[in-house]
Structure formats: structure tokens, C-alpha cells
Design a protein around this motif. Structure first.
Motif, short mmCIF file in Angstrom:
data_model
loop_
_atom_site.label_atom_id
_atom_site.label_comp_id
_atom_site.label_asym_id
_atom_site.label_seq_id
_atom_site.Cartn_x
_atom_site.Cartn_y
_atom_site.Cartn_z
N SER A 44 0.83 -1.19 0.00
CA SER A 44 0.00 0.00 0.00
C SER A 44 0.87 1.26 0.00
N ALA A 45 1.97 1.24 0.76
CA ALA A 45 2.88 2.39 0.80
C ALA A 45 3.55 2.61 -0.56
N ILE A 46 3.95 1.54 -1.21
CA ILE A 46 4.55 1.64 -2.54
C ILE A 46 3.55 2.25 -3.51
N SER A 47 2.32 1.80 -3.44
CA SER A 47 1.26 2.33 -4.29
C SER A 47 1.02 3.81 -4.00
N GLY A 48 1.06 4.19 -2.72
CA GLY A 48 0.88 5.59 -2.35
C GLY A 48 2.00 6.48 -2.87
N TYR A 98 1.32 3.84 7.39
CA TYR A 98 2.42 4.63 6.82
C TYR A 98 2.07 6.11 6.79
N VAL A 99 3.07 6.95 6.97
CA VAL A 99 2.92 8.40 6.82
C VAL A 99 3.71 8.83 5.58
N TYR A 100 3.28 9.91 4.96
CA TYR A 100 3.85 10.39 3.71
C TYR A 100 4.31 11.83 3.86
N ASN A 101 5.27 12.21 3.02
CA ASN A 101 5.77 13.58 3.01
C ASN A 101 6.27 13.91 1.61
N ILE A 102 6.05 15.15 1.19
CA ILE A 102 6.63 15.65 -0.05
C ILE A 102 7.56 16.79 0.32
N THR A 103 8.81 16.66 -0.10
CA THR A 103 9.80 17.71 0.15
C THR A 103 10.08 18.42 -1.17
N LEU A 104 9.87 19.74 -1.17
CA LEU A 104 10.14 20.55 -2.35
C LEU A 104 11.34 21.45 -2.04
N PRO A 105 12.33 21.53 -2.95
CA PRO A 105 13.44 22.45 -2.72
C PRO A 105 12.97 23.90 -2.83
N ALA A 106 13.79 24.83 -2.37
CA ALA A 106 13.41 26.24 -2.37
C ALA A 106 13.08 26.76 -3.76
N ASP A 107 13.78 26.28 -4.78
CA ASP A 107 13.52 26.76 -6.14
C ASP A 107 12.41 25.96 -6.84
N ASN A 108 11.83 24.99 -6.15
CA ASN A 108 10.71 24.18 -6.65
C ASN A 108 11.06 23.48 -7.96
N SER A 109 12.31 23.05 -8.09
CA SER A 109 12.77 22.42 -9.33
C SER A 109 12.67 20.90 -9.30
#
Length: 155
Positions: A44-48, A98-109
Motif C-alpha cells: 500500500s505504501a509503494i502504491s501511495g 504509513y505516513v507520507y511527506n513531499i519535500t520541495l526544494p526552495a527553487d521548486n525544481s
């Protein structure tokens, strides 16, 4: 006068043997059940992670004008991810443990998507993905959500 009593039932020894057999069967079955549950949670985590990665690619091509990526709240606002994944950003509201997170760099690249189990009973691996969409598995520091891609790629 002889009276014969015909007592029927199980003796204590027979009952103890039955209880011992049930205990042995349970000792064999419970670890297999837990391993199956852990495997299902990890699938399920892989699918997420795959869904979040696909949503990021779609966001970049449509709303991001081919340049920027979206945060969890932006992906939800544009109906690109399921609400259950969006809510699974803290240990209080996990999705399949499972918990999820999206990390975006400062320049959003770019982006890094991470997923980790809330404890080792739920899963024994954490997962991450980045811009190419390759999903990586990692067993180091399992209950910490990765903010950078680490581990080995899944086949």
C-alpha cells in the motif's frame, strides 16, 4: 447391588493435549499472519508513493506550466491525490500504517516523496521517490520519513 455408572466426557489429559495442539498451531500461524499484514502495508505504501509521484508529474505538466511541482495541499486542491494519502502526513492519521511527506526544494525544481511506517510492526521498510519516478526502498532508520532519495531501487 452393583450400579454401573456410565460417565462420558473428556479427561483432563485429553483436554490439555487439545489445548497444546491449538497453541502450537497459533504459534505457527500468528507470525505468518503478521508477515502478511506487513507485506500488505508495504504494498500500500509503494502504491501511495507511486500515486504521489504520478500526481507530481501531472501537476508539473498542467498547473505548474512545466516548471514547478505542488505541495500536498496543492495536489489535494486540484484533486490529484486521494484525501486519505493527503491526511497521512502525521503518525496520528496514517494510511495503512504509513505516513507520507513531499519535500520541495526552495527553487521548486524537483521533489522527494517519502513514506515510512509508524512503527516496525506495521512495516520494515521505508520508501522514497523523486523526479524520474523510480521508487527506492530503505531499511535504515525505518520510522523516519525520508527527505532525500535513499536505498535501492525496487524492481
Amino acid at each position: 447391588m452393583n450400579r454401573q455408572t456410565n460417565e462420558e466426557g473428556f479427561s483432563l489429559i485429553e483436554l490439555l493435549i487439545v489445548v497444546a495442539i491449538i497453541g502450537i498451531i497459533a504459534a505457527i500461524a500468528v507470525p505468518n499472519l503478521m508477515a502478511s499484514r506487513r507485506a500488505a502495508n508495504e504494498a500500500s505504501a509503494i502504491s501511495g508513493v507511486r500515486s504521489l509521484s504520478s500526481a507530481e508529474a501531472a501537476y508539473r505538466q498542467t498547473i505548474g506550466a512545466g516548471v514547478s511541482f505542488g505541495s500536498v495541499s496543492e495536489l489535494v486542491a486540484h484533486n490529484m491525490i486521494d484525501a486519505s494519502i493527503a491526511a497521512a502526513t502525521s503518525p496520528d492519521t496514517p494510511k495503512s500504517g504509513y505516513v507520507y511527506n513531499i519535500t520541495l526544494p526552495a527553487d521548486n525544481s524537483g521533489f522527494v516523496i517519502g513514506s515510512a511506517p509508524i512503527n516496525t510492526h506495521v512495516g520494515s521498510r521505508r520508501f522514497s521517490s523523486d523526479m524520474p519516478g523510480v521508487i527506492y526502498e530503505d531499511t535504515a532508520d525505518v520510522t523516519t520519513v525520508p527527505t532525500a532519495v535513499s536505498g535501492t531501487p525496487l524492481n
